[in-house]
Scaffold this motif. Structure first.
Motif, short mmCIF file in Angstrom:
data_model
loop_
_atom_site.label_atom_id
_atom_site.label_comp_id
_atom_site.label_asym_id
_atom_site.label_seq_id
_atom_site.Cartn_x
_atom_site.Cartn_y
_atom_site.Cartn_z
N GLU A 456 0.86 -1.19 0.00
CA GLU A 456 0.00 0.00 0.00
C GLU A 456 0.89 1.24 0.00
O GLU A 456 1.82 1.34 0.80
CB GLU A 456 -0.91 0.01 1.22
N ILE A 457 0.60 2.17 -0.92
CA ILE A 457 1.43 3.36 -1.06
C ILE A 457 0.56 4.60 -0.96
O ILE A 457 -0.45 4.73 -1.67
CB ILE A 457 2.16 3.37 -2.42
N VAL A 458 0.95 5.51 -0.10
CA VAL A 458 0.39 6.86 -0.10
C VAL A 458 1.30 7.71 -0.98
O VAL A 458 2.49 7.86 -0.70
CB VAL A 458 0.33 7.45 1.31
N ASP A 478 -1.45 -3.60 -12.28
CA ASP A 478 -2.56 -2.70 -12.02
C ASP A 478 -2.66 -2.54 -10.50
O ASP A 478 -2.23 -3.41 -9.74
CB ASP A 478 -3.88 -3.28 -12.54
N PHE A 479 -3.22 -1.42 -10.07
CA PHE A 479 -3.41 -1.21 -8.64
C PHE A 479 -4.80 -0.67 -8.39
O PHE A 479 -5.42 -0.05 -9.26
CB PHE A 479 -2.35 -0.25 -8.09
N HIS A 480 -5.32 -0.93 -7.20
CA HIS A 480 -6.58 -0.34 -6.77
C HIS A 480 -6.33 1.06 -6.24
O HIS A 480 -5.39 1.29 -5.48
CB HIS A 480 -7.24 -1.18 -5.67
N VAL A 481 -7.17 2.01 -6.64
CA VAL A 481 -7.12 3.37 -6.12
C VAL A 481 -8.11 3.45 -4.97
O VAL A 481 -9.32 3.54 -5.18
CB VAL A 481 -7.44 4.41 -7.21
N LEU A 482 -7.60 3.41 -3.75
CA LEU A 482 -8.48 3.33 -2.59
C LEU A 482 -9.12 4.66 -2.24
O LEU A 482 -10.27 4.72 -1.79
CB LEU A 482 -7.71 2.79 -1.38
N PRO A 503 -13.21 -0.17 -5.83
CA PRO A 503 -12.39 0.94 -6.32
C PRO A 503 -11.97 0.71 -7.78
O PRO A 503 -11.92 -0.42 -8.26
CB PRO A 503 -11.17 0.91 -5.40
N GLN A 504 -11.69 1.79 -8.47
CA GLN A 504 -11.16 1.68 -9.83
C GLN A 504 -9.77 1.04 -9.79
O GLN A 504 -9.03 1.18 -8.81
CB GLN A 504 -11.08 3.05 -10.49
N ARG A 505 -9.45 0.33 -10.87
CA ARG A 505 -8.10 -0.23 -11.04
C ARG A 505 -7.43 0.51 -12.18
O ARG A 505 -8.03 0.76 -13.22
CB ARG A 505 -8.15 -1.73 -11.34
N ARG A 506 -6.16 0.83 -12.00
CA ARG A 506 -5.42 1.59 -12.99
C ARG A 506 -3.98 1.12 -13.05
O ARG A 506 -3.51 0.38 -12.17
CB ARG A 506 -5.44 3.08 -12.64
N ASN A 507 -3.27 1.58 -14.08
CA ASN A 507 -1.82 1.44 -14.10
C ASN A 507 -1.15 2.81 -14.02
O ASN A 507 0.06 2.90 -13.85
CB ASN A 507 -1.34 0.67 -15.34
N THR A 508 -1.95 3.89 -14.15
CA THR A 508 -1.44 5.26 -14.06
C THR A 508 -2.44 6.09 -13.25
O THR A 508 -3.61 6.16 -13.61
CB THR A 508 -1.26 5.87 -15.46
N ILE A 509 -1.96 6.73 -12.18
CA ILE A 509 -2.83 7.50 -11.31
C ILE A 509 -2.41 8.97 -11.35
O ILE A 509 -1.23 9.28 -11.21
CB ILE A 509 -2.78 6.97 -9.85
N ALA A 510 -3.38 9.86 -11.56
CA ALA A 510 -3.12 11.30 -11.53
C ALA A 510 -3.24 11.76 -10.08
O ALA A 510 -4.35 11.99 -9.58
CB ALA A 510 -4.10 12.03 -12.43
N PRO A 512 -3.69 14.07 -7.23
CA PRO A 512 -4.28 15.41 -7.28
C PRO A 512 -3.28 16.51 -6.94
O PRO A 512 -2.39 16.34 -6.11
CB PRO A 512 -5.40 15.33 -6.23
N VAL A 513 -3.46 17.65 -7.60
CA VAL A 513 -2.59 18.80 -7.37
C VAL A 513 -2.71 19.22 -5.90
O VAL A 513 -3.81 19.41 -5.38
CB VAL A 513 -2.97 19.96 -8.32
N GLY A 514 -1.57 19.31 -5.24
CA GLY A 514 -1.60 19.67 -3.83
C GLY A 514 -2.33 18.65 -2.98
O GLY A 514 -2.94 19.00 -1.97
N GLY A 515 -2.26 17.38 -3.37
CA GLY A 515 -3.01 16.36 -2.65
C GLY A 515 -2.32 15.03 -2.61
O GLY A 515 -1.09 14.93 -2.71
N TRP A 516 -3.10 13.96 -2.52
CA TRP A 516 -2.58 12.63 -2.29
C TRP A 516 -3.50 11.59 -2.92
O TRP A 516 -4.65 11.86 -3.27
CB TRP A 516 -2.46 12.34 -0.79
N ALA A 517 -2.96 10.40 -3.08
CA ALA A 517 -3.74 9.23 -3.51
C ALA A 517 -3.17 8.01 -2.81
O ALA A 517 -1.96 7.92 -2.58
CB ALA A 517 -3.68 9.06 -5.03
N VAL A 518 -4.04 7.07 -2.49
CA VAL A 518 -3.62 5.81 -1.85
C VAL A 518 -3.93 4.66 -2.80
O VAL A 518 -5.07 4.51 -3.26
CB VAL A 518 -4.33 5.59 -0.50
N ILE A 519 -2.91 3.88 -3.11
CA ILE A 519 -3.06 2.74 -4.01
C ILE A 519 -2.59 1.47 -3.31
O ILE A 519 -1.81 1.52 -2.35
CB ILE A 519 -2.27 2.96 -5.33
N ARG A 520 -3.07 0.33 -3.81
CA ARG A 520 -2.70 -0.97 -3.22
C ARG A 520 -2.63 -2.01 -4.33
O ARG A 520 -3.48 -2.05 -5.21
CB ARG A 520 -3.74 -1.38 -2.17
#
Length: 569
Positions: A456-458, A478-482, A503-510, A512-520
């Motif tokens: 899991e990565i923040v 692919d990873f889940h965007v939690l 959650p959506q599954r992706r290989n590329t996550i944008a 957010p500007v000035g933000g964060w995303a958690v993937i697993r």
């Protein structure tokens, strides 16, 4: 009992035979060489595949084996990356330069061979050396196996829509100039739809410079949208029409209705377009979503035309109202509202037990200007970038995968940190010029992962130099965007937002500007997998690392040896 065993054996033979019968070997030859092409009032020599821009579309079925012979007839080193393909036990075919292979030098060739397993939808291929993917790219379409259907109404026609960027210059020269000066490379001069800029640019009113999609009233079209641009996220609309999103990055989604698609470099989005408007002509248009304030970007607009059968040739197409360049709420609404289709083909439930937690800051940085030199980056320094204050440096003598497979020391260090070495107020604009935070050491630093471990990565954006939306691509998975949000990630608060159901599954996550995303994701694919920002301006600056996934316990979970014709450095 004996009869039951015979029946079971016969059934197994039928299943194997059926599987083999439904799979095929799909073979292509790519000739990478110079192509003279006219755009924006001038003739340009570009590097292209098989004399086309975009390059050839590859179509396969899930389960097929793809074989592509690449002949480098250009003056530059080249590799081809099959963006989003898992490359299960075929990492030698992944393609990133100096990560899984040395480049194919001019006059030489290499054959990529891999199986397309457990994937359906739209992916793409592109060059992975220098900025050559500006013109070396094409669609890779994976249809279901024979006898299997899409999990949505079958469209009447499928249409690849590749969004790109165009420079009135040699893109290799553009990158080299930036490397020499330490500044940012020149921005592009135009955007393109399927290689054509559209009629808002100089000398582009010729019909050959405008992409046209002919439709029939009442029919449904599957648009396979690919952002092949180097440095810009894009808004995409068609006047008076809505889309139903059915897949992103070759992973099915719950149907999502929208009138605008937001797509980052490297991402793909499949949408159903219903030709349900009065017979006429309608512009399709794309322009930048530019989240970084005060950073120059290409603010032009590319457009094509959707033409209904029977429309008057004299009719003026309607133009869609595009979002503002900095419309982050619209972008975030699109990115965060997508969910996975849990009853669709190849759905993978979210792994619940996490073995490795990582917190990774992503953003710009600086590299010190050499003595007696003049550099054009901030504060007279060189532009750089980092993850967890490590600025990635490519090896030069051997690829990372070769070093891992042959246990060669001195090529990389397995010391990429799980957390940033220094905690600070990551998204506070007041840190943007804090010199104690800006200089990241240049390292070939990677992270080693146990086979089959759940990671899991923040991904935390920073405000260093400039706050910006970063598209992060992980090869091989692919990873889940939690969850995703703005500001600094706070586990106590934000873990409550995790979607562990669909959650959506992706290989590329944008991110957010000035933000964060958690993937697993589950590290079930041994090899070396590149992790990087898919803004090409950032790649040579070092916004990257790599995951080294260790071999598994059985022969079927261990890396095979490299192909005999693997390019050598």
């Amino acid at each position: 009992m004996e009869r039951s065993m015979l029946l079971l054996a016969f059934a197994s033979v039928l299943i194997v035979s059926s599987t083999l019968a439904s799979a095929a070997i799909v073979e292509h030859s790519f000739h990478v060489k110079n192509l003279t092409i006219g755009r924006l009032c001038r003739q340009r020599v570009i590097t292209a595949v098989n004399g086309r821009l975009p390059g050839p579309t590859i179509r396969v079925h899930e389960g097929d084996t793809l074989v592509v012979h690449v002949f480098n007839e250009s003056p530059y080193n080249i590799t081809i990356h099959w963006h989003g393909i898992f490359q299960l036990l075929s990492p030698w075919a992944d393609g990133p330069n100096m990560i899984t292979q040395c480049p194919i030098t001019p006059g030489r060739s290499y054959t990529y061979k891999f199986n397309v397993i457990n994937q359906e939808g739209t992916l793409w291929w592109h060059g992975h050396v220098s900025l050559l993917r500006a013109t070396v790219y094409g669609a890779l379409i994976i249809r279901p196996k024979s006898g299997h259907e899409y999990p949505y109404p079958k469209p009447d026609k499928e249409v690849p829509i590749l969004l790109g960027e165009w420079w009135n210059a040699n893109v290799v020269d553009v990158e080299n100039q930036a490397q020499i000066t330490g500044g940012a490379p020149n921005i592009s001069d135009a955007y393109t739809i399927n290689g054509k800029p559209g009629d808002l640019y100089p000398c582009s009113q010729n019909p050959n410079q405008i992409y046209k999609l002919k439709v029939v009233e009442g029919k449904t079209y599957l648009l396979r949208i690919i952002n092949a641009a180097l440095n810009n996220q894009l808004f995409f609309k068609i006047a008076n029409h809505k889309f139903t999103v059915v897949s992103v990055d070759a992973s099915y989604t719950d149907p999502y209705v929208t009138d605008v698609v937001v797509i980052a470099p490297g991402q793909t989005t499949d949408v159903l377009l219903k030709a349900d408007q009065p017979v006429g002509s309608y512009y399709m248009a794309a322009r930048a979503y530019a989240s970084a304030p005060q950073i120059p970007f290409d603010n032009t607009t590319t457009r094509g035309i959707v033409v209904y059968d029977g429309a008057a040739s004299s009719a003026n197409p309607l133009m869609p109202a595009l979002p503002a360049f900095n419309d982050t709420p619209t972008a975030h609404k699109f990115y965060s509202n997508l969910t996975g289709l849990t009853d669709g083909p190849h759905w993978v439930p979210v792994p619940r037990q996490v073995d490795k937690h990582m917190f990774v800051t992503v953003g710009l940085a600086l590299d010190r200007c050499a003595a007696n030199a003049t550099c054009q980056g901030p504060n007279g320094q060189r532009f750089s970038a980092s993850m967890n204050n490590h600025s990635f440096q490519f090896p030069t003598s051997l690829s990372l995968l070769q070093a891992f497979f042959f246990n060669v020391g001195g090529i990389y260090t397995p010391n990429f940190p799980n957390n940033p070495p220094l905690k600070f107020d990551y998204t506070n604009p007041n840190v943007s010029n804090n010199t104690s935070l800006l200089f990241a050491p240049k390292l070939t630093s990677v992270k080693t992962l146990k086979f089959n471990s759940t990671v899991e990565i923040v991904l935390q954006n920073t405000a260093l130099i400039a706050v910006e939306n970063h598209p992060i691509h992980i090869h091989g998975f692919d990873f889940h965007v939690l969850a995703q949000g703005f500001g600094n990630y706070n586990a106590a608060r934000d873990i409550k937002k995790f979607n562990l159901v669909n959650p959506q599954r992706r290989n590329t996550i944008a991110v957010p500007v000035g933000g964060w995303a958690v993937i697993r994701f589950q590290a079930n694919n041994p090899g070396v997998w590149f992790v990087h920002c898919h803004l090409d301006v950032h790649l040579p600056w070092g916004l990257a690392t790599a995951f080294v996934v260790e071999n598994g316990p059985t022969p079927a979970t261990r890396l095979p040896p490299p192909p005999a014709d693997l390019p050598q450095c």
